[in-house]
Design a protein around this motif. Structure first.
Motif, PDB file in Angstrom:
ATOM      1  N   ALA A  92      29.097  72.070  39.827  1.00  0.00           N
ATOM      2  CA  ALA A  92      30.170  72.999  40.222  1.00  0.00           C
ATOM      3  C   ALA A  92      31.156  73.245  39.084  1.00  0.00           C
ATOM      4  CB  ALA A  92      30.891  72.464  41.455  1.00  0.00           C
ATOM      5  N   ASN A  93      31.493  72.210  38.313  1.00  0.00           N
ATOM      6  CA  ASN A  93      32.440  72.392  37.207  1.00  0.00           C
ATOM      7  C   ASN A  93      31.880  73.306  36.128  1.00  0.00           C
ATOM      8  OD1 ASN A  93      34.450  70.673  38.282  1.00  0.00           O
ATOM      9  ND2 ASN A  93      33.267  68.908  37.604  1.00  0.00           N
ATOM     10  N   ILE A  94      30.611  73.161  35.818  1.00  0.00           N
ATOM     11  CA  ILE A  94      29.976  74.006  34.810  1.00  0.00           C
ATOM     12  C   ILE A  94      29.900  75.444  35.310  1.00  0.00           C
ATOM     13  CG2 ILE A  94      27.862  74.398  33.475  1.00  0.00           C
ATOM     14  CD1 ILE A  94      29.494  71.854  32.681  1.00  0.00           C
ATOM     15  N   ILE A  95      29.534  75.609  36.566  1.00  0.00           N
ATOM     16  CA  ILE A  95      29.467  76.959  37.147  1.00  0.00           C
ATOM     17  C   ILE A  95      30.831  77.617  37.109  1.00  0.00           C
ATOM     18  CG2 ILE A  95      29.083  78.242  39.301  1.00  0.00           C
ATOM     19  CD1 ILE A  95      26.830  76.163  39.897  1.00  0.00           C
ATOM     20  N   ASN A  96      31.879  76.880  37.470  1.00  0.00           N
ATOM     21  CA  ASN A  96      33.238  77.436  37.428  1.00  0.00           C
ATOM     22  C   ASN A  96      33.632  77.825  36.013  1.00  0.00           C
ATOM     23  OD1 ASN A  96      33.659  77.233  40.182  1.00  0.00           O
ATOM     24  ND2 ASN A  96      34.542  75.191  40.038  1.00  0.00           N
ATOM     25  N   PHE A  97      33.302  76.971  35.052  1.00  0.00           N
ATOM     26  CA  PHE A  97      33.629  77.266  33.660  1.00  0.00           C
ATOM     27  C   PHE A  97      32.913  78.534  33.194  1.00  0.00           C
ATOM     28  CE2 PHE A  97      32.880  76.570  29.052  1.00  0.00           C
ATOM     29  CZ  PHE A  97      34.205  76.632  28.642  1.00  0.00           C
ATOM     30  N   CYS A  98      31.636  78.642  33.517  1.00  0.00           N
ATOM     31  CA  CYS A  98      30.867  79.839  33.137  1.00  0.00           C
ATOM     32  C   CYS A  98      31.425  81.093  33.807  1.00  0.00           C
ATOM     33  CB  CYS A  98      29.393  79.654  33.470  1.00  0.00           C
ATOM     34  SG  CYS A  98      28.587  78.415  32.440  1.00  0.00           S
ATOM     35  N   ASN A  99      31.836  80.958  35.057  1.00  0.00           N
ATOM     36  CA  ASN A  99      32.439  82.103  35.748  1.00  0.00           C
ATOM     37  C   ASN A  99      33.756  82.514  35.100  1.00  0.00           C
ATOM     38  OD1 ASN A  99      30.373  82.334  37.601  1.00  0.00           O
ATOM     39  ND2 ASN A  99      31.382  81.045  39.133  1.00  0.00           N
ATOM     40  N   MET A 100      34.539  81.544  34.651  1.00  0.00           N
ATOM     41  CA  MET A 100      35.801  81.863  33.968  1.00  0.00           C
ATOM     42  C   MET A 100      35.531  82.622  32.675  1.00  0.00           C
ATOM     43  SD  MET A 100      37.818  78.265  34.614  1.00  0.00           S
ATOM     44  CE  MET A 100      39.173  78.633  33.528  1.00  0.00           C
ATOM     45  N   ILE A 101      34.501  82.239  31.953  1.00  0.00           N
ATOM     46  CA  ILE A 101      34.133  82.951  30.731  1.00  0.00           C
ATOM     47  C   ILE A 101      33.672  84.364  31.084  1.00  0.00           C
ATOM     48  CG2 ILE A 101      32.473  83.056  28.824  1.00  0.00           C
ATOM     49  CD1 ILE A 101      32.493  79.960  28.874  1.00  0.00           C
ATOM     50  N   HIS A 102      32.775  84.457  32.055  1.00  0.00           N
ATOM     51  CA  HIS A 102      32.222  85.763  32.465  1.00  0.00           C
ATOM     52  C   HIS A 102      33.320  86.707  32.937  1.00  0.00           C
ATOM     53  CE1 HIS A 102      30.266  88.639  35.212  1.00  0.00           C
ATOM     54  NE2 HIS A 102      29.329  88.632  34.278  1.00  0.00           N
ATOM     55  N   ALA A 112      32.083  75.866  22.791  1.00  0.00           N
ATOM     56  CA  ALA A 112      32.525  74.967  23.855  1.00  0.00           C
ATOM     57  C   ALA A 112      31.686  73.706  23.816  1.00  0.00           C
ATOM     58  CB  ALA A 112      32.392  75.636  25.211  1.00  0.00           C
ATOM     59  N   GLN A 113      32.348  72.592  23.971  1.00  0.00           N
ATOM     60  CA  GLN A 113      31.650  71.312  24.084  1.00  0.00           C
ATOM     61  C   GLN A 113      32.257  70.593  25.271  1.00  0.00           C
ATOM     62  OE1 GLN A 113      31.561  68.892  20.569  1.00  0.00           O
ATOM     63  NE2 GLN A 113      30.703  67.146  21.639  1.00  0.00           N
ATOM     64  N   ILE A 114      31.402  70.210  26.185  1.00  0.00           N
ATOM     65  CA  ILE A 114      31.879  69.572  27.410  1.00  0.00           C
ATOM     66  C   ILE A 114      31.280  68.185  27.479  1.00  0.00           C
ATOM     67  CG2 ILE A 114      31.909  69.702  29.925  1.00  0.00           C
ATOM     68  CD1 ILE A 114      31.592  72.763  29.587  1.00  0.00           C
ATOM     69  N   GLY A 115      32.119  67.194  27.680  1.00  0.00           N
ATOM     70  CA  GLY A 115      31.649  65.822  27.788  1.00  0.00           C
ATOM     71  C   GLY A 115      31.785  65.317  29.203  1.00  0.00           C
ATOM     72  N   GLY A 116      31.026  64.282  29.505  1.00  0.00           N
ATOM     73  CA  GLY A 116      31.091  63.673  30.827  1.00  0.00           C
ATOM     74  C   GLY A 116      32.098  62.550  30.844  1.00  0.00           C
ATOM     75  N   GLY A 117      32.387  62.100  31.996  1.00  0.00           N
ATOM     76  CA  GLY A 117      33.338  61.007  32.139  1.00  0.00           C
ATOM     77  C   GLY A 117      33.234  60.424  33.528  1.00  0.00           C
ATOM     78  N   TYR A 118      34.265  59.760  33.936  1.00  0.00           N
ATOM     79  CA  TYR A 118      34.290  59.177  35.270  1.00  0.00           C
ATOM     80  C   TYR A 118      35.652  59.420  35.879  1.00  0.00           C
ATOM     81  CZ  TYR A 118      36.875  55.385  33.066  1.00  0.00           C
ATOM     82  OH  TYR A 118      37.810  54.666  32.388  1.00  0.00           O
ATOM     83  N   ARG A 119      35.689  59.379  37.200  1.00  0.00           N
ATOM     84  CA  ARG A 119      36.952  59.538  37.902  1.00  0.00           C
ATOM     85  C   ARG A 119      37.706  58.220  37.873  1.00  0.00           C
ATOM     86  NH1 ARG A 119      33.674  61.321  42.502  1.00  0.00           N
ATOM     87  NH2 ARG A 119      32.722  63.195  41.725  1.00  0.00           N
TER      88      ARG A 119
END
Length: 124
Positions: A92-102, A112-119
């Motif tokens: 969902a986060n990647i989809i939202n990011f792509c939609n913001m770009i689009h 863009a470089q996106i890294g993973g993490g933990y809550r």
């Protein structure tokens, strides 16, 4: 037959389609195999392929500790590379990011470089 259908659809020469991984591994010189099959088939396919070539497998590596230990033993006995990949394109986060770009909400993106993490509530 499904093989012929996909070969025609994706314009793959009929000499380059195989009914099984065993057939492909027997007749081809392979640098890398990408395993994107059902999780329960990973260990068997990895063990066959890793002895012959490098392997990229979609996560999870295996479905239990026993299979994982067997695969790691094979990996330690070969010079081939074993890699585990994860696709985030449906996250969902990647989809939202792509939609913001689009939708041009954040301006022109050059890199863009996106890294993973933990809550915070989940221990590292």
């Amino acid at each position: 037959c499904k093989l012929e259908f996909f070969a025609e659809k994706y314009q793959i020469e009929k000499d380059n389609i195989y009914a099984s991984a065993d057939a492909m591994l027997t007749y081809e010189i392979i640098d890398l195999v990408c395993i994107c099959t059902h999780n329960s088939s990973h260990a068997e396919l990895i063990s066959k392929c890793l002895k012959i070539c490098n392997v990229l497998v979609e996560k999870p590596l295996c479905i239990n500790e026993k299979e994982t230990n067997e695969i790691m033993s094979i990996a330690s006995q070969t010079k081939n590379i074993l890699m585990v990949g994860i696709q985030n394109r449906f996250d969902a986060n990647i989809i939202n990011f792509c939609n913001m770009i689009h939708d041009n909400l954040i301006g022109k993106v050059y890199y863009a470089q996106i890294g993973g993490g933990y809550r915070d509530e989940i221990p590292p």
